[in-house]
Design an enzyme around this catalytic site. Structure first.
Site, PDB file in Angstrom:
ATOM      1  N   ARG A  32       0.812  -1.221   0.000  1.00 38.04           N
ATOM      2  CA  ARG A  32       0.000   0.000   0.000  1.00 38.04           C
ATOM      3  C   ARG A  32       0.846   1.272   0.000  1.00 38.04           C
ATOM      4  O   ARG A  32       0.352   2.363  -0.252  1.00 38.04           O
ATOM      5  CB  ARG A  32      -0.946  -0.006   1.214  1.00 38.04           C
ATOM      6  CG  ARG A  32      -2.098  -0.977   1.075  1.00 38.04           C
ATOM      7  CD  ARG A  32      -2.828  -1.205   2.390  1.00 38.04           C
ATOM      8  NE  ARG A  32      -2.119  -2.136   3.259  1.00 38.04           N
ATOM      9  CZ  ARG A  32      -2.544  -2.498   4.475  1.00 38.04           C
ATOM     10  NH1 ARG A  32      -3.653  -1.991   4.970  1.00 38.04           N
ATOM     11  NH2 ARG A  32      -1.852  -3.363   5.203  1.00 38.04           N
ATOM     12  N   ASN A  76       0.548   2.065   7.051  1.00 33.13           N
ATOM     13  CA  ASN A  76       0.254   1.230   5.894  1.00 33.13           C
ATOM     14  C   ASN A  76       0.311   1.996   4.579  1.00 33.13           C
ATOM     15  O   ASN A  76       0.495   1.413   3.527  1.00 33.13           O
ATOM     16  CB  ASN A  76      -1.125   0.577   6.050  1.00 33.13           C
ATOM     17  CG  ASN A  76      -1.150  -0.389   7.226  1.00 33.13           C
ATOM     18  OD1 ASN A  76      -0.212  -1.164   7.419  1.00 33.13           O
ATOM     19  ND2 ASN A  76      -2.183  -0.319   8.025  1.00 33.13           N
TER      20      ASN A  76
HETATM   21  C1  UD1 Z   1      -2.098  -6.139  11.923  1.00 34.52           C
HETATM   22  C2  UD1 Z   1      -2.938  -7.037  12.836  1.00 34.52           C
HETATM   23  C3  UD1 Z   1      -4.138  -6.240  13.323  1.00 34.52           C
HETATM   24  C4  UD1 Z   1      -3.682  -4.999  14.028  1.00 34.52           C
HETATM   25  C5  UD1 Z   1      -2.756  -4.173  13.136  1.00 34.52           C
HETATM   26  C6  UD1 Z   1      -2.128  -3.049  13.936  1.00 34.52           C
HETATM   27  C7  UD1 Z   1      -2.727  -9.374  12.176  1.00 34.52           C
HETATM   28  C8  UD1 Z   1      -3.307 -10.494  11.391  1.00 34.52           C
HETATM   29  N1  UD1 Z   1      -3.361  -8.200  12.110  1.00 34.52           N
HETATM   30  O1  UD1 Z   1      -2.844  -5.842  10.761  1.00 34.52           O
HETATM   31  O2  UD1 Z   1      -4.906  -7.027  14.229  1.00 34.52           O
HETATM   32  O3  UD1 Z   1      -4.798  -4.232  14.418  1.00 34.52           O
HETATM   33  O4  UD1 Z   1      -1.687  -4.965  12.620  1.00 34.52           O
HETATM   34  O5  UD1 Z   1      -1.340  -2.214  13.132  1.00 34.52           O
HETATM   35  O6  UD1 Z   1      -1.736  -9.581  12.855  1.00 34.52           O
HETATM   36  N2  UD1 Z   1       4.378  -8.991   8.510  1.00 34.52           N
HETATM   37  C9  UD1 Z   1       5.342  -9.962   8.349  1.00 34.52           C
HETATM   38  N3  UD1 Z   1       5.038 -11.086   7.642  1.00 34.52           N
HETATM   39  C10 UD1 Z   1       3.820 -11.300   7.120  1.00 34.52           C
HETATM   40  C11 UD1 Z   1       2.824 -10.311   7.288  1.00 34.52           C
HETATM   41  C12 UD1 Z   1       3.138  -9.172   8.000  1.00 34.52           C
HETATM   42  O7  UD1 Z   1       6.469  -9.800   8.816  1.00 34.52           O
HETATM   43  O8  UD1 Z   1       3.647 -12.345   6.514  1.00 34.52           O
HETATM   44  C13 UD1 Z   1       4.715  -7.768   9.240  1.00 34.52           C
HETATM   45  C14 UD1 Z   1       4.650  -6.534   8.347  1.00 34.52           C
HETATM   46  O9  UD1 Z   1       5.924  -6.246   7.834  1.00 34.52           O
HETATM   47  C15 UD1 Z   1       4.198  -5.457   9.297  1.00 34.52           C
HETATM   48  C16 UD1 Z   1       3.448  -6.197  10.383  1.00 34.52           C
HETATM   49  O10 UD1 Z   1       3.784  -7.558  10.256  1.00 34.52           O
HETATM   50  O11 UD1 Z   1       5.278  -4.775   9.878  1.00 34.52           O
HETATM   51  C17 UD1 Z   1       1.936  -6.019  10.255  1.00 34.52           C
HETATM   52  O12 UD1 Z   1       1.506  -6.444   8.993  1.00 34.52           O
HETATM   53  P1  UD1 Z   1       0.328  -5.696   8.238  1.00 34.52           P
HETATM   54  O13 UD1 Z   1       0.106  -6.377   6.945  1.00 34.52           O
HETATM   55  O14 UD1 Z   1       0.589  -4.245   8.206  1.00 34.52           O
HETATM   56  O15 UD1 Z   1      -0.901  -6.022   9.218  1.00 34.52           O
HETATM   57  P2  UD1 Z   1      -2.182  -5.132   9.429  1.00 34.52           P
HETATM   58  O16 UD1 Z   1      -3.139  -5.389   8.311  1.00 34.52           O
HETATM   59  O17 UD1 Z   1      -1.811  -3.754   9.709  1.00 34.52           O
HETATM   60 MG    MG Z   2      -0.088  -2.671   9.425  1.00 35.96          MG
END
Ligand code: UD1
Ligand code: MG
Length: 454
Positions: free
Chosen positions: A23, A229
């Site tokens: 995003r 994001n």
């Molecule tokens: C996530 C949470 C949500 C919370 C929000 C707060 C989950 C499923 N959801 O959603 O409940 O309210 O953050 O900001 O946990 N990442 C990895 N590997 C992956 C996916 C993500 O390392 O496979 C890392 C990303 O780099 C990022 C973080 O985890 O730093 C959060 O990922 P993101 O996709 O932004 O989750 P949100 O949709 O924001």
């Molecule tokens: Mg996030």
């Protein structure tokens, strides 16, 4: 439970940063985007390091060498397939085998999380298997919602995409920070599944798996827990971070008339008693001493300003400008890679580059160092108590020795010895009556023109 006590159990921190941040629409990993010039991940690391954990593990994505370099000397593990936040913690789990203690899980894209808040969350877990940091948002869209039981303990976390209308109305959200029992984490992770709207392994499935009394620690400071994001989120975070930096400077004795218009870099240093007028911008590596005044609309980067100096308004200090004590740098003056002596005055419209300028020099309006010959930069050396007149070009390499004068309008291509006058300009010619004759001739010509037309 008191929050002042440091944690008593060993602590490990896992930071999830494998996401590309689609995003953000960017080639660089999301957490490498900068706030006040420092990547988000490094802001988070500052807080995590302050907890003095036994280890910090950063989960990165494939092909993120810049991220791996930015988090040194901490351990990194690569999550080859981005299968969710739970998947990411799973990748880190082998490094936590046999780890008995608190595991703090933090999202890399939540960079303003403070050490204080992290400590509170860790302390709040007590003997519970898990504690989560929650916050209340007016607009909770996009966040996981915290579902509580009747006693206020955590029951489940429902992601936006999996939530029904009733759950979507909940404003208490998951900030993404968890403190869990390290001894049991591995077993719980084995039970995660991806039966959800996004087909991912969510770390937020843990409560459903644990099914035990779990703690929600609510932080009143929603700014700290903001996730990033989009580029719009990044700008919002920058705004909050700048406010935090402004508060810190004011606490440390810096006065600002309009702090909301002053922008800092992460490494800006300003001494006590200094006064910053509105609309001043600090770039990287600026060190300002005590009792300095920086007037409005000045731009500083890589500069050092010593005690009592007055800068601006509209001054530009570039890298390696060192401004001596009580010196004055006025409007529309640019200084680069130069040492300016104590009490020197460069008050208006000047360029000083690659110059050693002694104490008490007066460098007048429009004077410049001509430091570049199209191929190389050259030095200008100006001794103490030198008077450089207006509109002077000092063609470097050139030396103006102590106490010398340089006449206004001179282009100086040779050294001027101490106490001498350097002058290099045509003598003025005065032609008496010239202007009135000129004016008369012009007026007569004009009169003839209008007669013709008539
Ligand atoms: C996530 C949470 C949500 C919370 C929000 C707060 C989950 C499923 N959801 O959603 O409940 O309210 O953050 O900001 O946990 N990442 C990895 N590997 C992956 C996916 C993500 O390392 O496979 C890392 C990303 O780099 C990022 C973080 O985890 O730093 C959060 O990922 P993101 O996709 O932004 O989750 P949100 O949709 O924001
Ligand atoms: Mg996030």
């Amino acid at each position: 439970m008191s929050n002042e006590h440091p944690h008593t159990r060993p602590l490990a921190v896992v930071i999830l940063a494998a996401g590309k941040g689609t995003r953000m629409k960017s080639d660089k990993p999301k957490v490498m985007h900068e706030l006040a010039g420092l990547p988000m991940i490094n802001w988070l690391l500052k807080s995590a390091e302050a907890l003095e954990p036994e280890k910090i593990i950063v989960v990165t994505g494939p092909d993120m060498p810049e991220l791996e370099a930015a988090v040194q000397p901490h351990q990194t593990v690569v999550q080859e397939v981005r299968d969710g936040t739970g998947g990411a913690v799973r990748i880190a789990a082998p490094l936590l085998k046999n780890f008995e203690g608190d595991v703090l899980i933090v999202l890399g894209d939540t960079p303003l999380m403070s050490e204080y808040t992290m400590r509170n969350l860790i302390a709040s877990r007590g003997d519970a298997p898990l504690s989560v940091l929650g916050t209340v948002l007016q607009n909770p869209f996009g966040y996981g919602r915290l579902i509580l039981d009747q006693q206020g303990f955590l029951q489940a976390i429902v992601e936006e995409k999996d939530a029904d209308a009733e759950q979507k109305a909940i404003q208490l959200v998951n900030t993404g920070v968890f403190c869990v029992d390290g001894a049991q984490l591995g077993d719980w992770l084995d039970k995660l599944d991806n039966n959800n709207a996004q087909g991912e392994f969510y770390i937020t499935q843990l409560p459903e798996i644990i099914q035990d009394t779990m703690i929600v620690s609510v932080t009143p400071d929603a700014h700290e827990t903001l996730g990033c994001n989009t580029r719009s989120d990044l700008a919002t975070l920058e705004g909050h971070l700048q406010n935090r930096l402004r508060e810190e400077f004011m606490e440390n004795g810096v006065t600002m008339q309009a702090p909301e218009t002053v922008y800092f870099w992460n490494d800006t240093e300003i001494g006590e008693g200094s006064y910053i007028e509105p609309n001043v911008i600090f770039g990287p590596n600026v060190k300002v001493g005590k009792d300095v005044t920086i007037k409005g609309f000045s731009h500083l980067e890589g500069a050092t300003v010593k005690k009592g100096a007055i800068i601006g308004p509209f001054a530009r200090l570039r890298p390696d400008a060192v401004i001596g004590e009580d010196a004055k740098i006025g409007n529309f003056v640019e200084i680069k890679k130069s040492n300016i002596g104590q009490g020197a005055k460069i008050n208006h419209l000047a360029y000083v580059g690659d110059c050693e300028m002694g104490d008490r020099v007066n460098f007048s309006a429009g004077a410049i160092t001509v430091n570049y010959d199209g191929f190389q930069k050259h030095q200008t050396i100006i001794g103490k108590d030198v008077m450089v007149g207006s509109n002077v070009n000092l063609v470097a390499p050139v030396t103006i020795d102590d106490g010398a004068f340089v006449a206004a309008g001179s282009t100086i291509t040779e050294d001027v010895p101490a106490d001498a006058l350097g002058i290099a300009r045509d003598p003025a010619q005065i032609r008496k009556g010239w202007a009135s004759k000129f004016r008369k001739a012009k007026e007569e010509a004009k009169a003839k023109q209008s007669q013709k037309k008539a």
